[in-house]
Write an enzyme that holds these catalytic residues in place. Structure first.
Site, PDB file in Angstrom:
ATOM      1  CG  ASN A 149      -1.748   1.401   1.331  1.00 44.51           C
ATOM      2  OD1 ASN A 149      -2.646   1.388   0.283  1.00 44.51           O
ATOM      3  ND2 ASN A 149      -1.795   2.112   2.028  1.00 44.51           N
ATOM      4  CD  GLU A 150      -1.499   6.078  -0.196  1.00 43.33           C
ATOM      5  OE1 GLU A 150      -1.586   6.119   1.130  1.00 43.33           O
ATOM      6  OE2 GLU A 150      -2.598   6.548  -0.321  1.00 43.33           O
ATOM      7  CD  GLU A 307      -6.571   4.629  -0.938  1.00 43.07           C
ATOM      8  OE1 GLU A 307      -5.948   5.417   0.003  1.00 43.07           O
ATOM      9  OE2 GLU A 307      -5.346   3.108  -0.529  1.00 43.07           O
ATOM     10  CD1 TRP A 315      -5.769  11.115   5.617  1.00 42.23           C
ATOM     11  CD2 TRP A 315      -4.472  13.263   4.888  1.00 42.23           C
ATOM     12  NE1 TRP A 315      -5.704  11.397   4.242  1.00 42.23           N
ATOM     13  CE2 TRP A 315      -4.922  12.248   3.398  1.00 42.23           C
ATOM     14  CE3 TRP A 315      -3.207  13.785   4.027  1.00 42.23           C
ATOM     15  CZ2 TRP A 315      -4.708  12.838   2.219  1.00 42.23           C
ATOM     16  CZ3 TRP A 315      -3.833  14.372   3.224  1.00 42.23           C
ATOM     17  CH2 TRP A 315      -4.239  13.994   1.667  1.00 42.23           C
ATOM     18  CD  GLU A 355      -6.783   6.081   7.704  1.00 42.31           C
ATOM     19  OE1 GLU A 355      -6.575   4.192   7.722  1.00 42.31           O
ATOM     20  OE2 GLU A 355      -5.856   5.825   7.279  1.00 42.31           O
ATOM     21  CE  LYS A 356     -11.347   8.267  17.601  1.00 41.86           C
ATOM     22  NZ  LYS A 356     -10.457   8.369  17.296  1.00 41.86           N
ATOM     23  CE1 TYR A 357     -14.859  11.077  15.382  1.00 37.93           C
ATOM     24  CE2 TYR A 357     -12.320  11.125  15.378  1.00 37.93           C
ATOM     25  CZ  TYR A 357     -14.034  11.168  16.026  1.00 37.93           C
ATOM     26  OH  TYR A 357     -13.793  11.060  17.258  1.00 37.93           O
ATOM     27  CG  HIS A 358     -10.322   8.944   5.747  1.00 36.07           C
ATOM     28  ND1 HIS A 358     -11.300   8.259   4.644  1.00 36.07           N
ATOM     29  CD2 HIS A 358      -9.471   9.749   5.224  1.00 36.07           C
ATOM     30  CE1 HIS A 358     -10.515   9.252   3.345  1.00 36.07           C
ATOM     31  NE2 HIS A 358      -9.654   9.288   4.136  1.00 36.07           N
TER      32      HIS A 358
HETATM   33  C1  GLA Z   1      -4.348   6.873   1.558  1.00 39.38           C
HETATM   34  C2  GLA Z   1      -4.017   4.876   2.688  1.00 39.38           C
HETATM   35  C3  GLA Z   1      -4.984   4.252   2.875  1.00 39.38           C
HETATM   36  C4  GLA Z   1      -5.646   5.691   3.846  1.00 39.38           C
HETATM   37  C5  GLA Z   1      -5.759   6.623   3.311  1.00 39.38           C
HETATM   38  C6  GLA Z   1      -7.014   8.312   4.096  1.00 39.38           C
HETATM   39  O1  GLA Z   1      -4.613   6.802   0.763  1.00 39.38           O
HETATM   40  O2  GLA Z   1      -3.415   3.850   1.075  1.00 39.38           O
HETATM   41  O3  GLA Z   1      -4.937   3.719   3.332  1.00 39.38           O
HETATM   42  O4  GLA Z   1      -4.920   6.153   4.942  1.00 39.38           O
HETATM   43  O5  GLA Z   1      -4.979   6.878   2.587  1.00 39.38           O
HETATM   44  O6  GLA Z   1      -6.731   8.817   3.359  1.00 39.38           O
END
Ligand code: GLA
Length: 676
Positions: A149-150, A307, A315, A355-358
């Protein structure tokens, strides 16, 4: 098509059901159906659950989830889960955690904290990918592989230091060559033994993120780190392909992310995917340029929007909601620019941790009666309706704008002439000047075939790599228009200055010599004064950041500086070279000049705007099997009208036939096919 199992624009996103209990899964599934969700990206951070100890693997949870999703009609983009290693691994093998730029050894925690040069991390991440591929290769739900991931961040551990030396040995062969490439006689840095070379971090050469004493060393470390992380990706890729050859493999990129050379990465990806997180005040043309860059990584091949948030992030400093209609609008912006998927982070909100407020499709309230869910469901219906019509459609831009990560690193690390010089922003100025006039541009790498473009723009091409000058010369000789700017042609691939006069290897092509480079303070400016009226350009325009003091050596001078001791020196030149022309923009002019310049060059080359539309409308065209699809996106709060010409076009979502002046609703979208 990414995978013909699902011949439509995929719709869904990251789904982390391991974070909540089984009764909610049934609710999730019910709501996926309501929202038209057909793809879930799972297992992104489940390594610790699948491998509870060094010798134990437990796939029961994943088995059940794959089956459940499939039964529900949801396909799976299956992640390998290696973006966060398990705690037991860090405990047993401390080498797997990173050492940061300040030399501090990290403990277990966070994510993306794995040392890319740790043999233990490499072994177990590839093993996990292999086990997953072997187990799920034939699962009917599987449509794509998502590695880690990223990828990102750098490591400065002992393992990376040792691997850096090996990488350097391969690159340079001998210390003599390396000492020359790094110009180590400066500040007495001559190396006599490979073991003397240390990582360039804040304990050695660097400070403040991109300040360094030795550009050559720091530049190579960026190359090496991008390579190290890519090696980890490639190990997983190979492990997957051993079992599962036909399912496309990707990893999610991040647009203009600074730390990895995505053009290099793209060579090893079946399909590009990326995560798009603009904030409320990100210019829409910047997001457009980011999509175009992601499409350009594989020469125009459609990509996956892996995404985006349905509404807000967590964030950013200020996590504004996406206003009504904006999620849909930005989703179509991605599609217009080459996305064949619209995927969210995330399908259901976490209840704990950062990330609960995402934003999520399913919010904490747990039901479908929310604004965000309604908007998601509406888009789901539309994507269903669009079916496979737009899949694989391509752009047809005649202008290419170059972007190069190594050039960016060298510029960022350059220590002069100005901290105000921001490569990405300078590239965006050119992109935006075209965007504002509804002229499409591709974002391309330095290795791209230039012959498909009429105009190639390479802003601030500071680093000229081997073969580049000859390639551009051939393009111009054959009739192409090339545009470059101040502070170009200065160094070679090792950041060593090409002596004998700037812009070095590009000097002959451009017909100029740049004698000095002035850096303007933030409150200073100069003017670009046209010698005579030229198309859309007349009189004078402001400019700033840097001013090259150039002399024409065969080039025609189109504009001069208006003030300071270099008043009257050339600010814009054009050189005829073979059948084509090479322009040099000696400073960073205001948007009005940039738009005029782009308008003139496009007029010279007979490149026409897609439509005539007011500011606020974005227009993009994708073409498939001879049918063109014109997207009109209204980024404003009020309805706007655009002129599409006399031939009737069919709007895909409403079925209406439209021609002439068409109305695009506030934050609305029209997709106009030229098929009757
Ligand atoms: C990134 C990550 C995700 C999540 C998002 C939140 O893109 O890949 O796992 O953390 O950010 O915006």
């Amino acid at each position: 098509m990414i995978n013909d199992k699902l011949p439509k624009i995929w719709y869904g996103g990251d789904y982390n059901p391991e974070q909540w209990e089984a009764p909610d899964w049934a609710e999730d599934e019910r709501m996926f159906k309501l929202a038209g969700i057909d793809v879930a990206t799972i297992n992104v951070f489940s390594w610790a659950l699948i491998q509870p100890s060094e010798d134990t693997y437990d796939f029961s949870g994943l088995d059940a989830m794959m089956d459940r999703l499939y039964k529900n009609g949801t396909y799976v983009c299956l992640a390998t889960g290696t973006g966060a290693h398990p705690a037991w691994m860090a405990h047993r093998y401390p080498e797997v955690t990173r050492v940061d730029v300040q030399g501090r050894k990290r403990k277990f925690g966070g994510r993306h904290n794995s040392n890319p040069n740790s043999p233990v991390y490499r072994k177990y991440s590839a093993l996990l990918a292999s086990k997953l591929a072997e187990r799920y290769k034939d699962h009917p739900a599987l449509v794509a592989w998502h590695i880690s991931n990223e990828y990102g961040g750098y490591d400065y551990s002992e393992q990376s230091e040792a691997a850096f030396r090996i990488w350097l040995k391969e690159r340079y062969g001998s210390l003599d060559v390396l000492n020359k490439a790094w110009n180590t006689r400066f500040w007495g840095h001559t190396f006599y033994d490979w073991e003397e070379i240390v990582v360039p971090n804040e304990l050695s050469e660097e400070w403040n993120g991109n300040r360094t004493n030795f550009q050559g060393i720091s530049l190579d470390y960026r190359r090496f780190m991008s390579h190290s992380l890519l090696e980890c990706y490639k190990l997983e890729y190979a492990a997957i392909k051993e079992h599962s050859q036909d399912v496309p493999v990707t990893t999610n990129l991040m647009g203009f992310y600074p730390e990895l050379d995505y053009f290099e990465w793209a060579k090893h990806m079946d399909v590009i995917s990326w995560d798009n997180y603009p904030s409320l005040d990100t210019p829409v043309s910047f997001t457009a340029m980011s999509h175009d860059l992601m499409r350009g990584l594989k020469s125009g091949q459609p990509f996956m929007l892996m995404e985006q948030t349905p509404s807000q992030q967590n964030w950013q400093p200020y996590n504004s909601l996406k206003r009504p209609g904006v999620m849909r609008l930005w989703s179509y912006q991605a599609i217009a620019r080459g996305a064949d998927t619209v995927l969210f982070f995330q399908l259901r909100r976490s209840i704990g941790a950062c990330e609960k407020y995402h934003g999520a499709v399913i919010e904490h309230v747990g039901h479908e009666h929310t604004r965000v869910f309604r908007e998601c469901a509406e888009l789901g219906r539309e994507l269903e309706q669009l079916g496979d019509q737009l899949l694989d459609a391509r752009g047809q831009a005649e202008v290419g704008i170059m972007f190069d990560w190594e050039n960016r690193w060298a510029l960022d690390l350059s220590s002069g002439p100005s901290v105000a010089l921001d490569y990405v922003k300078e590239v965006h100025k050119y992109y935006d000047a075209l965007y504002q006039q509804n002229i499409e541009a591709d974002m391309i790498g330095v290795e791209e075939d230039l012959s498909k473009y009429k105009i190639v723009i390479a802003p601030v091409m500071y680093m000229v790599k081997p073969g580049f000058a000859a390639k551009v010369e051939a393009f111009v000789k054959a009739g192409g228009t090339f545009v470059t700017t101040y502070f170009s042609g200065i160094v070679n691939e090792n950041d060593l200055v090409t002596v004998g006069g700037y812009p070095g290897e590009l000097r002959k092509l451009l017909g100029i010599w740049s004698e000095e480079i002035d850096a303007l303070l933030p409150d200073m400016s100069n003017e670009v004064v046209m010698n005579k009226e030229w198309g859309a350009l007349s009189t004078s325009y402001g400019c700033g950041i840097l001013c090259d003091l150039i002399h024409a050596e065969g080039a025609e001078v189109l504009a001069e500086y208006g003030s300071d001791f270099y008043k009257g020196m050339p600010a814009l030149t054009v050189n005829s070279f073979g059948e084509g022309r090479a322009y040099y923009v000696a400073t960073s002019p205001d948007p009005a000049f940039m738009q005029g310049l782009m308008a003139n060059l496009c007029a010279e080359q007979n490149i026409k705007p897609l439509v005539s539309a007011p500011e606020g409308i974005e227009s993009v065209q994708r073409v498939k099997a001879g049918v063109s699809y014109l997207f009109l996106l209204n980024h404003t709060d009020g309805e706007l009208s655009a002129e599409i010409g006399g031939t009737a076009r069919t709007e895909l979502l409403s079925g209406k036939k439209l021609s002439g002046a068409v109305t695009v609703p506030a934050r609305g979208v029209l997709i106009l096919s030229d098929q009757a």
